[in-house]
Motif scaffolding. Structure first.
Motif, short mmCIF file in Angstrom:
data_model
loop_
_atom_site.label_atom_id
_atom_site.label_comp_id
_atom_site.label_asym_id
_atom_site.label_seq_id
_atom_site.Cartn_x
_atom_site.Cartn_y
_atom_site.Cartn_z
N GLU A 115 0.84 -1.30 0.09
CA GLU A 115 -0.06 0.07 0.03
C GLU A 115 0.97 1.10 -0.06
OE1 GLU A 115 -3.40 1.98 2.68
OE2 GLU A 115 -2.80 -0.10 3.23
N ARG A 116 2.03 1.23 0.67
CA ARG A 116 2.89 2.52 0.88
C ARG A 116 3.76 2.38 -0.34
NH1 ARG A 116 4.50 2.92 7.19
NH2 ARG A 116 5.21 4.87 6.50
N VAL A 117 4.29 1.62 -0.72
CA VAL A 117 5.16 1.53 -2.03
C VAL A 117 4.31 1.65 -3.24
CG1 VAL A 117 6.84 0.03 -3.32
CG2 VAL A 117 6.91 0.16 -0.90
N SER A 118 3.30 1.37 -3.43
CA SER A 118 2.36 1.45 -4.84
C SER A 118 2.32 2.90 -5.20
CB SER A 118 1.09 0.72 -4.64
OG SER A 118 0.38 1.24 -3.77
N VAL A 119 2.42 3.79 -4.11
CA VAL A 119 2.34 5.34 -4.56
C VAL A 119 3.22 5.76 -5.59
CG1 VAL A 119 2.14 7.71 -3.52
CG2 VAL A 119 1.22 5.48 -2.05
N ARG A 120 4.46 4.96 -5.38
CA ARG A 120 5.76 5.36 -6.09
C ARG A 120 5.43 5.05 -7.81
NH1 ARG A 120 7.50 9.05 -3.94
NH2 ARG A 120 5.55 8.95 -2.64
N PHE A 121 4.35 4.16 -7.92
CA PHE A 121 4.03 3.83 -9.49
C PHE A 121 4.17 5.15 -10.30
CE2 PHE A 121 1.95 -0.40 -8.18
CZ PHE A 121 3.15 -0.95 -7.83
N ASN A 122 3.39 6.11 -9.56
CA ASN A 122 3.33 7.23 -10.51
C ASN A 122 4.20 8.44 -10.71
OD1 ASN A 122 0.63 6.69 -10.99
ND2 ASN A 122 0.08 7.55 -8.91
N HIS A 123 5.64 7.84 -9.89
CA HIS A 123 6.78 8.89 -10.08
C HIS A 123 7.30 9.01 -11.52
CE1 HIS A 123 10.67 10.30 -8.57
NE2 HIS A 123 10.18 10.36 -7.42
N SER A 124 7.92 10.10 -11.64
CA SER A 124 8.43 10.57 -12.93
C SER A 124 9.80 9.81 -13.20
CB SER A 124 8.64 12.20 -12.90
OG SER A 124 9.70 12.51 -12.10
N ASN A 125 10.41 9.28 -12.24
CA ASN A 125 11.74 8.55 -12.53
C ASN A 125 11.40 6.96 -12.84
OD1 ASN A 125 14.26 7.14 -12.10
ND2 ASN A 125 14.90 8.98 -11.16
N SER A 126 11.75 6.76 -13.81
CA SER A 126 11.51 5.24 -14.34
C SER A 126 12.07 4.27 -13.30
CB SER A 126 11.79 5.02 -15.65
OG SER A 126 13.25 5.37 -15.70
N ALA A 127 13.25 4.82 -13.00
CA ALA A 127 14.09 3.83 -12.04
C ALA A 127 13.12 3.68 -10.54
CB ALA A 127 15.56 4.19 -11.29
N VAL A 128 12.62 4.65 -10.14
CA VAL A 128 11.78 4.60 -8.96
C VAL A 128 10.54 3.78 -8.88
CG1 VAL A 128 10.37 5.80 -7.48
CG2 VAL A 128 12.60 6.94 -7.97
N VAL A 129 9.94 3.96 -10.30
CA VAL A 129 8.74 3.02 -10.55
C VAL A 129 9.21 1.54 -10.72
CG1 VAL A 129 7.00 2.72 -12.58
CG2 VAL A 129 7.76 4.89 -12.07
N LEU A 130 10.33 1.31 -11.21
CA LEU A 130 10.59 -0.31 -11.55
C LEU A 130 11.08 -0.59 -10.11
CD1 LEU A 130 12.70 -0.06 -14.73
CD2 LEU A 130 10.55 -1.24 -14.53
N GLY A 131 11.71 -0.03 -9.11
CA GLY A 131 12.15 -0.31 -7.91
C GLY A 131 10.76 -0.58 -7.03
N ALA A 132 9.67 0.22 -7.21
CA ALA A 132 8.54 0.08 -6.39
C ALA A 132 7.85 -1.15 -6.96
CB ALA A 132 7.47 1.35 -6.58
N ILE A 133 7.69 -1.37 -8.32
CA ILE A 133 7.03 -2.59 -8.93
C ILE A 133 7.92 -3.83 -8.08
CG2 ILE A 133 7.16 -3.96 -10.77
CD1 ILE A 133 6.29 -1.12 -12.59
N LYS A 134 8.98 -3.92 -8.18
CA LYS A 134 9.93 -4.90 -7.49
C LYS A 134 9.53 -5.40 -6.18
CE LYS A 134 14.69 -6.52 -6.94
NZ LYS A 134 16.24 -6.20 -7.04
N VAL A 135 9.41 -4.11 -5.36
CA VAL A 135 9.10 -4.31 -4.03
C VAL A 135 7.53 -5.07 -3.99
CG1 VAL A 135 8.37 -3.40 -1.98
CG2 VAL A 135 10.15 -2.54 -3.25
N VAL A 136 6.59 -4.56 -4.82
CA VAL A 136 5.33 -5.08 -4.55
C VAL A 136 5.25 -6.61 -5.20
CG1 VAL A 136 3.02 -4.82 -5.82
CG2 VAL A 136 4.06 -2.90 -4.79
N LEU A 137 5.95 -6.72 -6.29
CA LEU A 137 6.11 -8.46 -6.55
C LEU A 137 6.69 -9.37 -5.77
CD1 LEU A 137 7.23 -7.54 -10.48
CD2 LEU A 137 4.95 -8.42 -9.65
N MET A 138 7.67 -8.68 -4.59
CA MET A 138 8.21 -9.72 -3.78
C MET A 138 7.37 -9.78 -2.62
SD MET A 138 11.40 -10.33 -5.02
CE MET A 138 12.19 -11.04 -3.53
#
Length: 211
Positions: A115-138
């Protein structure tokens, strides 16, 4: 924190004997999110350097560092999540990488992290977005509710599409495609209704077309 990582490259033994790893450990609990993210970055860099090195002192440092991270991740998990929104974008990348290595204790904690990490899905930096996706998938395998998992799978779709639709930077597209390839192996339905984004364009570089 940054200086300790630089020192490790030239004199890893000094980092161990002078107690700088303990200093980094203490900095992980600092009130300033910039300090926390830099301490995480330094520990991550030291881990990577020590793992790639055959030096005895470097291996010792890596063992100490690994122990520090394992012992502290559970206690600092909430603090890292709190610091995440106020870190710089590259600080967020390091924090997210650190969180991706954390195993939730129960489904409730896994849902809280998502819930707290998925907010980063809308970040402008693609590295942040991919990092957030990785955390959620884990975290998803640790969630019991099938409905919650489906809800996060739906949330994963838009950021992946945005990354793939980035026509200006082919390199980002390629990285996104590589990550999507891993995602769909585990969750084949995540982009089932978005097949159009995988059509090759006439001006796509060959490595993007092949991927």
């Amino acid at each position: 924190a940054i200086a300790v990582a630089k020192l490790f490259d030239s004199n890893p033994e000094a980092v161990v004997t002078e107690g700088f790893l303990d200093t980094l450990r203490d900095m992980l609990g600092d009130k300033n999110p910039m300090v926390v993210s830099n301490a995480v970055a330094a520990l991550s860099e030291i881990s990577a350097s020590a793992a790639a090195s055959g030096d005895k002192s470097a291996k010792l440092a890596f063992r100490v560092d690994a122990t520090v991270l394992l012992n502290l991740l559970s206690a600092l998990n909430a603090k890292l999540l709190t610091a995440l929104p106020t870190c710089t974008e590259w600080g967020q990348v390091f924090v997210l990488d650190c969180l991706a290595g954390y195993t939730p204790h129960d489904p409730k904690e896994a849902e809280s992290i998502c819930e707290r990490v998925s907010v980063r899905f809308n970040h402008s930096n693609s590295a942040v977005v991919l990092g957030a996706i990785k955390v959620v998938l884990m975290c998803l395998p640790h969630i019991d509710s099938a409905d919650v998992v489906k809800a996060y799978m739906r949330k994963l779709s838009p950021p992946l599409i945005t990354l793939l639709s980035s026509g200006k930077e082919s390199e980002i597209q390629y990285v996104a495609l590589r990550n999507v390839s891993l995602v769909v192996q585990r969750y084949p339905d995540v982009l089932r209704s978005e097949i159009r984004i995988f059509f090759c364009k006439y001006n796509d570089p060959i490595y993007v077309k092949l991927e």
